[in-house]
Structures are given as structure tokens and as C-alpha cells.
Motif scaffolding. Structure first.
Motif, mmCIF file in Angstrom:
data_model
loop_
_atom_site.group_PDB
_atom_site.id
_atom_site.type_symbol
_atom_site.label_atom_id
_atom_site.label_comp_id
_atom_site.label_asym_id
_atom_site.label_seq_id
_atom_site.Cartn_x
_atom_site.Cartn_y
_atom_site.Cartn_z
ATOM 1 N N MET A 1 34.730 35.190 60.544
ATOM 2 C CA MET A 1 35.278 36.196 59.340
ATOM 3 C C MET A 1 34.368 37.696 59.719
ATOM 4 O O MET A 1 33.514 37.629 60.171
ATOM 5 C CB MET A 1 33.948 35.581 58.266
ATOM 6 C CG MET A 1 34.838 36.835 56.825
ATOM 7 S SD MET A 1 33.159 36.727 55.740
ATOM 8 C CE MET A 1 33.593 34.668 55.006
ATOM 9 N N GLU A 5 36.456 41.742 55.078
ATOM 10 C CA GLU A 5 36.598 40.559 54.837
ATOM 11 C C GLU A 5 34.956 40.084 54.355
ATOM 12 O O GLU A 5 35.284 40.002 52.892
ATOM 13 C CB GLU A 5 37.157 39.003 55.495
ATOM 14 C CG GLU A 5 38.617 39.266 55.539
ATOM 15 C CD GLU A 5 39.157 38.071 56.904
ATOM 16 O OE1 GLU A 5 39.833 38.490 57.214
ATOM 17 O OE2 GLU A 5 37.623 37.894 57.557
ATOM 18 N N TYR A 6 34.267 39.949 54.996
ATOM 19 C CA TYR A 6 32.425 39.726 54.457
ATOM 20 C C TYR A 6 32.332 40.746 53.022
ATOM 21 O O TYR A 6 32.364 40.282 52.054
ATOM 22 C CB TYR A 6 31.520 39.716 55.721
ATOM 23 C CG TYR A 6 30.364 39.283 55.028
ATOM 24 C CD1 TYR A 6 30.107 37.970 55.434
ATOM 25 C CD2 TYR A 6 29.269 39.916 53.867
ATOM 26 C CE1 TYR A 6 28.922 37.651 55.001
ATOM 27 C CE2 TYR A 6 28.369 39.424 53.843
ATOM 28 C CZ TYR A 6 28.476 38.111 54.931
ATOM 29 O OH TYR A 6 26.907 37.637 54.161
ATOM 30 N N GLN A 8 34.432 42.661 51.363
ATOM 31 C CA GLN A 8 35.417 42.384 50.221
ATOM 32 C C GLN A 8 35.032 41.290 49.552
ATOM 33 O O GLN A 8 34.705 41.583 48.444
ATOM 34 C CB GLN A 8 36.263 42.017 50.932
ATOM 35 C CG GLN A 8 37.574 41.927 49.377
ATOM 36 C CD GLN A 8 38.696 41.977 50.328
ATOM 37 O OE1 GLN A 8 39.135 41.525 51.332
ATOM 38 N NE2 GLN A 8 39.608 41.735 49.216
ATOM 39 N N ARG A 9 34.830 40.348 49.421
ATOM 40 C CA ARG A 9 33.804 38.794 49.292
ATOM 41 C C ARG A 9 33.024 39.514 48.408
ATOM 42 O O ARG A 9 32.466 38.836 47.738
ATOM 43 C CB ARG A 9 34.254 38.260 50.022
ATOM 44 C CG ARG A 9 35.611 37.692 50.025
ATOM 45 C CD ARG A 9 35.642 36.145 51.463
ATOM 46 N NE ARG A 9 34.872 35.153 51.281
ATOM 47 C CZ ARG A 9 34.836 34.251 52.032
ATOM 48 N NH1 ARG A 9 35.041 34.151 53.192
ATOM 49 N NH2 ARG A 9 34.537 32.712 51.105
ATOM 50 N N ARG A 11 31.970 41.933 47.297
ATOM 51 C CA ARG A 11 31.943 42.903 46.487
ATOM 52 C C ARG A 11 32.285 41.740 45.685
ATOM 53 O O ARG A 11 31.993 42.151 44.166
ATOM 54 C CB ARG A 11 32.873 44.190 46.996
ATOM 55 C CG ARG A 11 32.473 45.565 47.876
ATOM 56 C CD ARG A 11 33.709 46.495 48.199
ATOM 57 N NE ARG A 11 32.679 47.592 48.291
ATOM 58 C CZ ARG A 11 32.116 48.781 48.468
ATOM 59 N NH1 ARG A 11 31.416 48.366 47.311
ATOM 60 N NH2 ARG A 11 31.755 49.600 49.231
ATOM 61 N N GLU A 12 33.136 41.058 45.171
ATOM 62 C CA GLU A 12 33.323 40.584 44.424
ATOM 63 C C GLU A 12 32.362 39.756 43.400
ATOM 64 O O GLU A 12 32.922 38.901 42.284
ATOM 65 C CB GLU A 12 34.766 39.589 44.725
ATOM 66 C CG GLU A 12 36.223 40.169 45.523
ATOM 67 C CD GLU A 12 36.933 38.978 46.038
ATOM 68 O OE1 GLU A 12 36.573 38.581 45.969
ATOM 69 O OE2 GLU A 12 38.077 40.300 46.165
ATOM 70 N N ASN A 13 31.593 39.109 44.987
ATOM 71 C CA ASN A 13 30.331 38.713 44.467
ATOM 72 C C ASN A 13 29.898 39.323 43.520
ATOM 73 O O ASN A 13 28.242 38.344 43.079
ATOM 74 C CB ASN A 13 29.891 37.337 45.123
ATOM 75 C CG ASN A 13 31.375 36.061 44.864
ATOM 76 O OD1 ASN A 13 31.554 35.472 44.037
ATOM 77 N ND2 ASN A 13 31.984 36.448 45.394
ATOM 78 N N PRO A 48 29.225 35.047 52.220
ATOM 79 C CA PRO A 48 28.872 36.135 50.822
ATOM 80 C C PRO A 48 28.974 35.575 50.151
ATOM 81 O O PRO A 48 28.178 35.841 48.831
ATOM 82 C CB PRO A 48 30.884 37.130 51.600
ATOM 83 C CG PRO A 48 31.781 36.038 52.462
ATOM 84 C CD PRO A 48 30.722 34.878 52.919
ATOM 85 N N GLU A 49 29.276 34.979 49.491
ATOM 86 C CA GLU A 49 29.326 34.117 47.963
ATOM 87 C C GLU A 49 27.769 33.507 47.697
ATOM 88 O O GLU A 49 27.557 33.919 46.733
ATOM 89 C CB GLU A 49 30.064 32.698 47.629
ATOM 90 C CG GLU A 49 31.325 33.380 47.534
ATOM 91 C CD GLU A 49 32.233 33.618 49.010
ATOM 92 O OE1 GLU A 49 33.129 33.539 48.542
ATOM 93 O OE2 GLU A 49 31.587 33.476 49.885
ATOM 94 N N GLU A 220 31.479 24.560 50.590
ATOM 95 C CA GLU A 220 31.049 25.431 50.810
ATOM 96 C C GLU A 220 29.641 25.712 49.377
ATOM 97 O O GLU A 220 28.543 26.232 49.715
ATOM 98 C CB GLU A 220 31.715 26.441 49.891
ATOM 99 C CG GLU A 220 32.462 26.515 50.786
ATOM 100 C CD GLU A 220 33.876 27.382 49.890
ATOM 101 O OE1 GLU A 220 33.928 27.086 48.503
ATOM 102 O OE2 GLU A 220 35.348 28.094 50.583
#
Length: 226
Positions: A1, A5-6, A8-9, A11-13, A48-49, A220
Motif C-alpha cells: 500500500m 492510498e494509506y 486517503q483511507r 482520512r475517510e475513517n 489505516p482503518e 481485516e
């Protein structure tokens, strides 16, 4: 990753915490990527999550942030003219160690509860495994039946056609009946072949995709709780 990408994911969480704290976390992750590289960052911070859930849980419980993130908050506070809001690096590190100790105790209690729930969870896990095994066995049996029907239809078609050709001159009416049986057998063989082909081209990829999705979900979740 990759780093992009890390982040971005991540920020989304992290939408449930203030934007300034999100930027501190993002800058911390950027520096980590620059200093340690992708593999070491993923190994240290995790997905990242899961990292975002840890940061959000710390913010909700008012636990001290990571030392690197806390340093960024201190720098921002000093730039804005604030003072006394954040301690020294040694104090931050001590607070972080204390928070880690509390997390460790919570992990121990989770393990204890997991052990106590084994009498209930173990039979459920065994039931799920048995159901999956039964479904797999059923699919194998259906495929075997289709193959047997197809082979029987092919053999019956050949035998009936040969028998009808031999009886055509002496017993034409009986030969027509035998020829009809040959046509029925060929129809069964074609239907069985179509069913087998549909299962191979569509059923197998569908089942593989579902099991792969289930495996990824479980992996996950395991990484998130790790």
C-alpha cells in the motif's frame, strides 16, 4: 500500500474527529512513511482503518495521543500563542505509556471474556464449519450426479442409435421407438453438459469470490483487533 492510498483511507475513517487533529495524524503518518518506508509503517501502524479506530477511540476516551502527534499539537499551540496546554516530550511519553498500560489491561479482560465465552462460541463455530462442509459436499454430489447423467445419456444415445439402425430394415416401427429413446438420451446429455458448463463458468467463480470476500473480511477484522 502506497503512502497516498494509506492517507486517503485514513482520512475517510477520521471524519469524526476535528480537522486539525486529522491533519496532525496525517503529518505524523507522512513522516513515518518518509523515515521508515512502506513495509515498516504498515507493520508498525497496521491498516489505516484499525489505526483510525485507535486514534478515534483515544480521542473519545480523552487519552493522550501518540508522542509524535502530541508534539505537533504543541507546535501548533505555540504558533497560535497558547501555552501550558501540553507538557514536555517526557511527560507525553509517560502519559502514552500509561495509556498503553490501560489498553493492555483492557486486552487482558477481552481475552478473559473470550475464554469464558468459549462454551458458547465454540459450538457456534463448529456449527458454521459443519454447514460450510455440508454445502461443499452437496455441491460435489450434484456435480457428480450431473456428470453421471451426462455420461449415461451419451452411452444411451450411441447404443439406441446403433440398435435403431440395426432394426430399421426388419422392424421399422420398433426402430422408430428406439430412435426416439436415442433422441431423449441425447437431450439429457446436452442438458447435463449445459448445466455442468454453467456451473464451471459461473458457479465456481461465484463461490470462489464469496469465500474470498469472507476470508478478506475475517482477516481485516482480525487485523483491526490486533
Amino acid at each position: 500500500m502506497t503512502e497516498r492510498e494509506y492517507i486517503q483511507r485514513l482520512r475517510e475513517n477520521l471524519r469524526q474527529i476535528p480537522e486539525t487533529e486529522t491533519e496532525d495524524v496525517v503529518e505524523y503518518v507522512r513522516e513515518y512513511f518518509e523515515e521508515a518506508g512502506e513495509e515498516e509503517t504498515l507493520r508498525a501502524l497496521g491498516f489505516p482503518e484499525s489505526f483510525a479506530r485507535q486514534i478515534s477511540a483515544d480521542a473519545a476516551a480523552k487519552l493522550p495521543p501518540l508522542p509524535g502527534i502530541a508534539s505537533r499539537k504543541q507546535q501548533r499551540a505555540e504558533t497560535a500563542g497558547e501555552s501550558g496546554c501540553f507538557g514536555s516530550d517526557q511527560k507525553e511519553t509517560a502519559e502514552w505509556n500509561s495509556a498503553q498500560a490501560r489498553r493492555s489491561r483492557a486486552t487482558v479482560w477481552i481475552l478473559v471474556l473470550g475464554i469464558l465465552s468459549l462454551p458458547l462460541s465454540l459450538p457456534l463455530a463448529m456449527a458454521v464449519i459443519l454447514i460450510l462442509f455440508s454445502v461443499l459436499l452437496l455441491v460435489i454430489c450434484l456435480v457428480f450426479v450431473v456428470v453421471v447423467v451426462m455420461m449415461a445419456g451419451i452411452m444411451s444415445t450411441g447404443l439406441c442409435a446403433w440398435r435403431a439402425a440395426a432394426m430399421m430394415m426388419t422392424e421399422p416401427v420398433a426402430a422408430l421407438y428406439v430412435l426416439g429413446a436415442a433422441l431423449v438420451s441425447s437431450g439429457l446429455a446436452l442438458l447435463s453438459f449445459s448445466a455442468l458448463r454453467g456451473f464451471v463458468t459461473q458457479g465456481v467463480p461465484f463461490i470462489t469470490e464469496k469465500f474470498s470476500g469472507l476470508y478478506r473480511t475475517l482477516r481485516e477484522r482480525r487485523n483491526a483487533h490486533a
